[in-house]
Design a protein around this motif. Structure first.
Motif, PDB file in Angstrom:
ATOM      1  N   LEU A 116       0.811  -1.213   0.000  1.00  0.00           N
ATOM      2  CA  LEU A 116       0.000   0.000   0.000  1.00  0.00           C
ATOM      3  C   LEU A 116       0.847   1.267   0.000  1.00  0.00           C
ATOM      4  O   LEU A 116       0.474   2.279   0.570  1.00  0.00           O
ATOM      5  N   SER A 117       2.019   1.208  -0.618  1.00  0.00           N
ATOM      6  CA  SER A 117       2.904   2.365  -0.634  1.00  0.00           C
ATOM      7  C   SER A 117       2.396   3.409  -1.617  1.00  0.00           C
ATOM      8  O   SER A 117       1.576   3.137  -2.477  1.00  0.00           O
ATOM      9  N   PHE A 118       2.890   4.644  -1.465  1.00  0.00           N
ATOM     10  CA  PHE A 118       2.608   5.662  -2.457  1.00  0.00           C
ATOM     11  C   PHE A 118       3.083   5.169  -3.815  1.00  0.00           C
ATOM     12  O   PHE A 118       4.128   4.535  -3.934  1.00  0.00           O
ATOM     13  N   ASP A 119       2.330   5.493  -4.841  1.00  0.00           N
ATOM     14  CA  ASP A 119       2.650   4.990  -6.164  1.00  0.00           C
ATOM     15  C   ASP A 119       3.717   5.857  -6.833  1.00  0.00           C
ATOM     16  O   ASP A 119       3.975   6.973  -6.419  1.00  0.00           O
ATOM     17  N   ARG A 120       4.272   5.319  -7.896  1.00  0.00           N
ATOM     18  CA  ARG A 120       5.224   6.052  -8.726  1.00  0.00           C
ATOM     19  C   ARG A 120       4.514   6.463 -10.000  1.00  0.00           C
ATOM     20  O   ARG A 120       3.648   5.766 -10.491  1.00  0.00           O
ATOM     21  N   TYR A 121       4.870   7.610 -10.512  1.00  0.00           N
ATOM     22  CA  TYR A 121       4.214   8.107 -11.722  1.00  0.00           C
ATOM     23  C   TYR A 121       5.273   8.401 -12.767  1.00  0.00           C
ATOM     24  O   TYR A 121       6.315   8.948 -12.461  1.00  0.00           O
ATOM     25  N   SER A 122       5.022   8.021 -13.999  1.00  0.00           N
ATOM     26  CA  SER A 122       6.003   8.245 -15.056  1.00  0.00           C
ATOM     27  C   SER A 122       5.453   9.209 -16.092  1.00  0.00           C
ATOM     28  O   SER A 122       4.274   9.536 -16.099  1.00  0.00           O
ATOM     29  N   SER A 123       6.323   9.654 -16.987  1.00  0.00           N
ATOM     30  CA  SER A 123       5.943  10.645 -17.994  1.00  0.00           C
ATOM     31  C   SER A 123       5.195  10.039 -19.175  1.00  0.00           C
ATOM     32  O   SER A 123       4.834  10.742 -20.090  1.00  0.00           O
ATOM     33  N   LEU A 124       4.983   8.744 -19.150  1.00  0.00           N
ATOM     34  CA  LEU A 124       4.355   8.109 -20.310  1.00  0.00           C
ATOM     35  C   LEU A 124       2.931   8.597 -20.532  1.00  0.00           C
ATOM     36  O   LEU A 124       2.480   8.763 -21.654  1.00  0.00           O
ATOM     37  N   ASP A 125       2.198   8.834 -19.446  1.00  0.00           N
ATOM     38  CA  ASP A 125       0.810   9.272 -19.563  1.00  0.00           C
ATOM     39  C   ASP A 125       0.493  10.245 -18.445  1.00  0.00           C
ATOM     40  O   ASP A 125       0.409   9.846 -17.280  1.00  0.00           O
ATOM     41  N   PRO A 126       0.320  11.533 -18.713  1.00  0.00           N
ATOM     42  CA  PRO A 126       0.443  12.147 -20.032  1.00  0.00           C
ATOM     43  C   PRO A 126       1.850  12.692 -20.239  1.00  0.00           C
ATOM     44  O   PRO A 126       2.617  12.782 -19.289  1.00  0.00           O
ATOM     45  N   LYS A 127       2.167  13.059 -21.468  1.00  0.00           N
ATOM     46  CA  LYS A 127       3.459  13.676 -21.733  1.00  0.00           C
ATOM     47  C   LYS A 127       3.321  15.164 -22.004  1.00  0.00           C
ATOM     48  O   LYS A 127       4.308  15.861 -22.116  1.00  0.00           O
ATOM     49  N   ASP A 128       2.081  15.647 -22.109  1.00  0.00           N
ATOM     50  CA  ASP A 128       1.840  17.054 -22.412  1.00  0.00           C
ATOM     51  C   ASP A 128       1.223  17.781 -21.220  1.00  0.00           C
ATOM     52  O   ASP A 128       0.362  17.248 -20.520  1.00  0.00           O
ATOM     53  N   PHE A 129       1.694  19.000 -20.997  1.00  0.00           N
ATOM     54  CA  PHE A 129       1.199  19.838 -19.921  1.00  0.00           C
ATOM     55  C   PHE A 129       1.033  21.263 -20.467  1.00  0.00           C
ATOM     56  O   PHE A 129       1.525  21.593 -21.545  1.00  0.00           O
ATOM     57  N   PHE A 130       0.364  22.104 -19.660  1.00  0.00           N
ATOM     58  CA  PHE A 130       0.161  23.491 -20.064  1.00  0.00           C
ATOM     59  C   PHE A 130       0.434  24.420 -18.888  1.00  0.00           C
ATOM     60  O   PHE A 130       0.298  24.034 -17.723  1.00  0.00           O
ATOM     61  N   ARG A 131       0.828  25.647 -19.222  1.00  0.00           N
ATOM     62  CA  ARG A 131       0.950  26.687 -18.205  1.00  0.00           C
ATOM     63  C   ARG A 131       0.481  28.000 -18.807  1.00  0.00           C
ATOM     64  O   ARG A 131       0.796  28.307 -19.967  1.00  0.00           O
ATOM     65  N   ILE A 132      -0.288  28.756 -18.038  1.00  0.00           N
ATOM     66  CA  ILE A 132      -0.745  30.053 -18.525  1.00  0.00           C
ATOM     67  C   ILE A 132      -0.347  31.147 -17.527  1.00  0.00           C
ATOM     68  O   ILE A 132      -0.156  30.881 -16.337  1.00  0.00           O
ATOM     69  N   ARG A 133      -0.225  32.354 -18.059  1.00  0.00           N
ATOM     70  CA  ARG A 133       0.022  33.535 -17.240  1.00  0.00           C
ATOM     71  C   ARG A 133      -0.873  34.659 -17.719  1.00  0.00           C
ATOM     72  O   ARG A 133      -1.075  34.840 -18.924  1.00  0.00           O
ATOM     73  N   ARG A 134      -1.425  35.387 -16.759  1.00  0.00           N
ATOM     74  CA  ARG A 134      -2.247  36.541 -17.120  1.00  0.00           C
ATOM     75  C   ARG A 134      -1.441  37.507 -17.993  1.00  0.00           C
ATOM     76  O   ARG A 134      -0.253  37.740 -17.737  1.00  0.00           O
ATOM     77  N   ALA A 135      -2.087  38.063 -18.974  1.00  0.00           N
ATOM     78  CA  ALA A 135      -1.435  39.075 -19.806  1.00  0.00           C
ATOM     79  C   ALA A 135      -1.327  40.388 -19.030  1.00  0.00           C
ATOM     80  O   ALA A 135      -2.191  40.713 -18.218  1.00  0.00           O
ATOM     81  N   GLU A 136      -0.244  41.106 -19.252  1.00  0.00           N
ATOM     82  CA  GLU A 136      -0.041  42.403 -18.609  1.00  0.00           C
ATOM     83  C   GLU A 136      -0.172  43.510 -19.648  1.00  0.00           C
ATOM     84  O   GLU A 136       0.363  43.409 -20.760  1.00  0.00           O
ATOM     85  N   TRP A 137      -0.882  44.540 -19.281  1.00  0.00           N
ATOM     86  CA  TRP A 137      -1.084  45.669 -20.196  1.00  0.00           C
ATOM     87  C   TRP A 137      -0.115  46.788 -19.860  1.00  0.00           C
ATOM     88  O   TRP A 137       0.074  47.150 -18.706  1.00  0.00           O
ATOM     89  N   ILE A 138       0.515  47.315 -20.869  1.00  0.00           N
ATOM     90  CA  ILE A 138       1.361  48.502 -20.734  1.00  0.00           C
ATOM     91  C   ILE A 138       0.670  49.598 -21.533  1.00  0.00           C
ATOM     92  O   ILE A 138       0.749  49.658 -22.762  1.00  0.00           O
ATOM     93  N   GLY A 139      -0.038  50.445 -20.809  1.00  0.00           N
ATOM     94  CA  GLY A 139      -0.893  51.410 -21.497  1.00  0.00           C
ATOM     95  C   GLY A 139      -2.040  50.672 -22.164  1.00  0.00           C
ATOM     96  O   GLY A 139      -2.779  49.930 -21.522  1.00  0.00           O
ATOM     97  N   ASP A 140      -2.176  50.851 -23.478  1.00  0.00           N
ATOM     98  CA  ASP A 140      -3.242  50.161 -24.208  1.00  0.00           C
ATOM     99  C   ASP A 140      -2.706  48.989 -25.020  1.00  0.00           C
ATOM    100  O   ASP A 140      -3.372  48.476 -25.919  1.00  0.00           O
ATOM    101  N   LYS A 141      -1.462  48.546 -24.703  1.00  0.00           N
ATOM    102  CA  LYS A 141      -0.855  47.431 -25.429  1.00  0.00           C
ATOM    103  C   LYS A 141      -0.488  46.295 -24.479  1.00  0.00           C
ATOM    104  O   LYS A 141      -0.143  46.518 -23.327  1.00  0.00           O
ATOM    105  N   LEU A 142      -0.580  45.077 -25.005  1.00  0.00           N
ATOM    106  CA  LEU A 142      -0.187  43.915 -24.227  1.00  0.00           C
ATOM    107  C   LEU A 142       1.330  43.794 -24.182  1.00  0.00           C
ATOM    108  O   LEU A 142       2.004  44.000 -25.193  1.00  0.00           O
TER     109      LEU A 142
END
Length: 363
Positions: A116-142
């Motif tokens: 009943l040990s903690f399991d191990r996880y490998s990169s086989l599933d999934p291999k894709d990830f995402f990261r997002i960051r809020r856009a910052e405005w400088i005046g009226d431009k991103l």
């Protein structure tokens, strides 16, 4: 013990109905320990009444030992005894975790007993990830974001890192999600979506992560060929995993949230452990519908920052990622743009060979 996977699925459905995810703390922030204690004892009473297999010596003993240690860790931390809290936490993780155990046991082996040990996880599933960051405005431009802007906070900017669930003050970490949608929920937390930049990440090396599981994930796994051992491990480690998944009590803006004690100590443990890369955990903000495969979050603490660029050498070795793309209403177009970029990222030779061998054995 159940002789069929269907039996475990039914039990998990029954458990989920009685204890809906995520767990919730009371309104009084200082009463978290009482909320935790009442929740775990109610879970134990329910499982012993409803599930005969839960009363086995190994299951009950593991559950109670994990509960006792987890409770004492939280209690020590809330009493200001950090030294004892970390001592107990290390005992908990070292005694009951086995991240290098990669062997998948057969159903017959599982029926004869499991560590009943903690399991191990490998990169086989999934291999894709995402990261997002809020856009910052400088005046009226991103403000245009470059590729490095979508990685973790540089080590020399570590003072920007604050205390959150899986975040420790002044310790940078890379936070990724398995879908664009879960990233949106984490970043905007139920508020109105605004413009953001997004990169798609791909793992180039094998990953070792501690897994924080919840019923929807176990049910999905069992329905798609997983071992019954997965369900046994989930129930045995509920006192630990649930301590990572309590929603904070209103008004959610306390300088210190007791609900974060265990997940933050887990991040500190991983940061110092050379055999672990991070933690995989469900979102307490995302709505899981039970009809599709649950998507999860990942947190990878910085362990070996480069003196020049401030990025973790270990994480830059493991991951590559695309140039950031500005958010689009058209998800299909945005995902296609990311896929075109990620297709240019090559796996390491060792990982490519490992995956080829895995596919060959599966034929």
């Amino acid at each position: 013990m159940h002789s069929t996977t269907r039996g475990f699925v039914n039990d998990l459905e029954k458990f989920k109905k009685k204890f809906p995810f995520p767990f919730k703390s009371r309104d009084e922030k200082d009463d978290f320990l009482s909320s935790y204690k009442n929740t775990i004892e109610e879970i134990q009473s329910f499982c012993e009444t409803e599930f005969d297999w839960f009363k086995s010596d190994q299951m009950k003993s593991t559950f109670e030992k994990i509960y006792n240690l987890t409770y004492r860790v939280i209690q020590s931390k809330l009493n200001g005894d950090d030294e004892n809290a970390f001592l107990l936490f290390n005992i908990l993780l070292i005694r009951y975790s086995n991240p290098n155990n990669t062997k998948k046991r057969t159903e017959d082996e599982v029926s004869k007993g499991s560590d009943l040990s903690f399991d191990r996880y490998s990169s086989l599933d999934p291999k894709d990830f995402f990261r997002i960051r809020r856009a910052e405005w400088i005046g009226d431009k991103l403000r245009p974001y470059e590729k490095d802007d979508l990685f973790h906070i540089r080590y020399h900017d570590r003072r920007k890192c604050k205390n959150y669930r899986f975040s420790i003050s002044e310790i940078p970490a890379l936070y990724l999600g398995e879908s664009i949608e879960i990233c949106e929920h984490e970043v905007f937390n139920g508020g109105d979506l605004s413009k953001y930049y997004i990169s798609q990440f791909i793992s180039r090396e094998l990953l070792n992560v501690i897994t924080i599981d919840f019923p929807d994930l176990i049910i999905w796994d069992l329905k798609h060929g997983g071992f019954n051992e997965t369900a046994l491990r989930f129930f045995a480690y509920l006192p630990f995993s649930s301590a990572c998944l309590f929603k904070t009590a209103p008004p959610h803006n306390h300088p210190f949230n007791p609900e974060y004690v265990i997940p933050q100590m887990l991040m500190s443990f991983i940061e110092k452990n050379t055999k672990l890369d991070g933690v995989r955990y469900p979102s307490t903000k995302f709505i899981y519908d039970g009809k599709t495969k649950p998507v999860l979050n990942y947190a990878f603490p910085v362990k070996d920052p480069d003196d020049k660029d401030g990025f973790c050498r270990n994480l830059t070795k493991i991951f590559n990622w695309t140039e950031p793309v500005i958010s689009e209403i058209d998800y299909v177009k945005m995902k296609n743009d990311l896929s075109e970029s990620v297709g240019k990222i090559e796996m390491s030779y060792d990982l490519k060979r490992w995956r080829d061998e895995f596919r060959f054995r599966g034929k």
